[in-house]
Design a protein around this motif. Sequence first.
Motif, PDB file in Angstrom:
ATOM      1  N   VAL A  90       0.841  -1.201   0.000  1.00 17.83           N
ATOM      2  CA  VAL A  90       0.000   0.000   0.000  1.00 17.83           C
ATOM      3  C   VAL A  90       0.876   1.251   0.000  1.00 17.83           C
ATOM      4  CG1 VAL A  90      -1.645   1.342   1.378  1.00 17.83           C
ATOM      5  CG2 VAL A  90      -2.012  -1.102   1.047  1.00 17.83           C
ATOM      6  N   SER A  91       1.969   1.211   0.798  1.00 14.71           N
ATOM      7  CA  SER A  91       2.839   2.387   0.849  1.00 14.71           C
ATOM      8  C   SER A  91       3.501   2.626  -0.510  1.00 14.71           C
ATOM      9  CB  SER A  91       3.892   2.232   1.947  1.00 14.71           C
ATOM     10  OG  SER A  91       4.723   1.130   1.689  1.00 14.71           O
ATOM     11  N   TYR A  92       3.773   1.545  -1.239  1.00 16.17           N
ATOM     12  CA  TYR A  92       4.328   1.689  -2.590  1.00 16.17           C
ATOM     13  C   TYR A  92       3.322   2.375  -3.507  1.00 16.17           C
ATOM     14  CZ  TYR A  92       6.239   0.272  -7.124  1.00 16.17           C
ATOM     15  OH  TYR A  92       6.728   0.253  -8.397  1.00 16.17           O
ATOM     16  N   GLY A  93       2.063   1.929  -3.403  1.00 13.55           N
ATOM     17  CA  GLY A  93       1.008   2.532  -4.225  1.00 13.55           C
ATOM     18  C   GLY A  93       0.840   4.009  -3.918  1.00 13.55           C
ATOM     19  N   ILE A  94       0.808   4.344  -2.625  1.00 15.13           N
ATOM     20  CA  ILE A  94       0.663   5.751  -2.233  1.00 15.13           C
ATOM     21  C   ILE A  94       1.876   6.545  -2.705  1.00 15.13           C
ATOM     22  CG2 ILE A  94       0.548   7.316  -0.253  1.00 15.13           C
ATOM     23  CD1 ILE A  94      -0.996   5.071   1.220  1.00 15.13           C
ATOM     24  N   GLY A  95       3.065   5.948  -2.539  1.00 18.78           N
ATOM     25  CA  GLY A  95       4.285   6.601  -2.993  1.00 18.78           C
ATOM     26  C   GLY A  95       4.246   6.879  -4.483  1.00 18.78           C
ATOM     27  N   ALA A  96       3.774   5.912  -5.268  1.00 18.67           N
ATOM     28  CA  ALA A  96       3.692   6.089  -6.722  1.00 18.67           C
ATOM     29  C   ALA A  96       2.726   7.219  -7.074  1.00 18.67           C
ATOM     30  CB  ALA A  96       3.255   4.787  -7.383  1.00 18.67           C
ATOM     31  N   ALA A  97       1.603   7.291  -6.343  1.00 19.66           N
ATOM     32  CA  ALA A  97       0.623   8.350  -6.601  1.00 19.66           C
ATOM     33  C   ALA A  97       1.235   9.721  -6.314  1.00 19.66           C
ATOM     34  CB  ALA A  97      -0.616   8.129  -5.739  1.00 19.66           C
ATOM     35  N   ILE A  98       1.953   9.818  -5.183  1.00 22.93           N
ATOM     36  CA  ILE A  98       2.576  11.100  -4.815  1.00 22.93           C
ATOM     37  C   ILE A  98       3.641  11.481  -5.836  1.00 22.93           C
ATOM     38  CG2 ILE A  98       4.032  12.262  -3.094  1.00 22.93           C
ATOM     39  CD1 ILE A  98       2.643  10.508  -0.969  1.00 22.93           C
ATOM     40  N   ALA A  99       4.531  10.527  -6.152  1.00 23.72           N
ATOM     41  CA  ALA A  99       5.632  10.817  -7.074  1.00 23.72           C
ATOM     42  C   ALA A  99       5.108  11.155  -8.469  1.00 23.72           C
ATOM     43  CB  ALA A  99       6.577   9.626  -7.134  1.00 23.72           C
TER      44      ALA A  99
END
Lengths: 103, 100, 54
Positions: A90-99
Amino acid sequence: MYEEFDIWAFLSGLPLGLAIAGIILYFSWRKGKKERRYDERYTNVHRQAKSISWGTTTVAILVAWAIVMIVEGSQLAFFVLAGLWVVHMVSYGIGAAIASKQN
Amino acid sequence: MILSGEMISGFISGFGIVLLIALFYFWKGRKERRFDERYETVHAKARTISWGITVIVLALMWLGALIYEGASLAFILLAAAYGIMLLSYGIAVFVLNKKL
Amino acid sequence: MGWTQDDLAEKLDVSRQTIISLEKGRYNPSLILAFKISKLFACRIEDIFLPEEE
């Protein structure tokens, strides 16, 4: 082997360790700041390093999970690692959205 | 759990479905030039953010397992995962510092 | 111009390691850094960096 492992003694030693590590880190950070160590190349190197380490950790969690499933079955460790997997993804997904928004 | 013919065939179908979807995703992405320089940057940044969160969560779980169960299997495995995480980071920094 | 790597690093606000890496042609600078370098040496980016297909 760990029968007489005193958790509370361990936890009392913890703040001391944290404080000393914190002081060392602070002074090395200040020295690095003076040498302009934290420039764009530094960011790049450490970003790529964490990126590689992320992949390694993904494999490590999966292996640990498989070991737990074979040795213990669905016990606490199983759910702990499942939770960790979810956080990791989930943190990867959120990170991808932010980046993706930033770039 | 006993290994049965049904289970193995189920595993193969599941594995095959995921493989097919992944192949299609990469084939289509390549055609659309999806995996370019910006894609690399975005996903490297995403993994960096995720890495930071996992480090903290893993450390907390490790401490939690130690207090709750003592030195059990979960504790040892979480410690190993934490060690691998930090070690792989360190090695990667070392290698990249030489390469970049 | 008689600058040491340290002088150059200070002028560009980067570490000496980055200057070494740039000189060896290993590190691809960001556009921002490339512009800073070209401004410092009063020439164009193309005069300093050569495009290289990977």
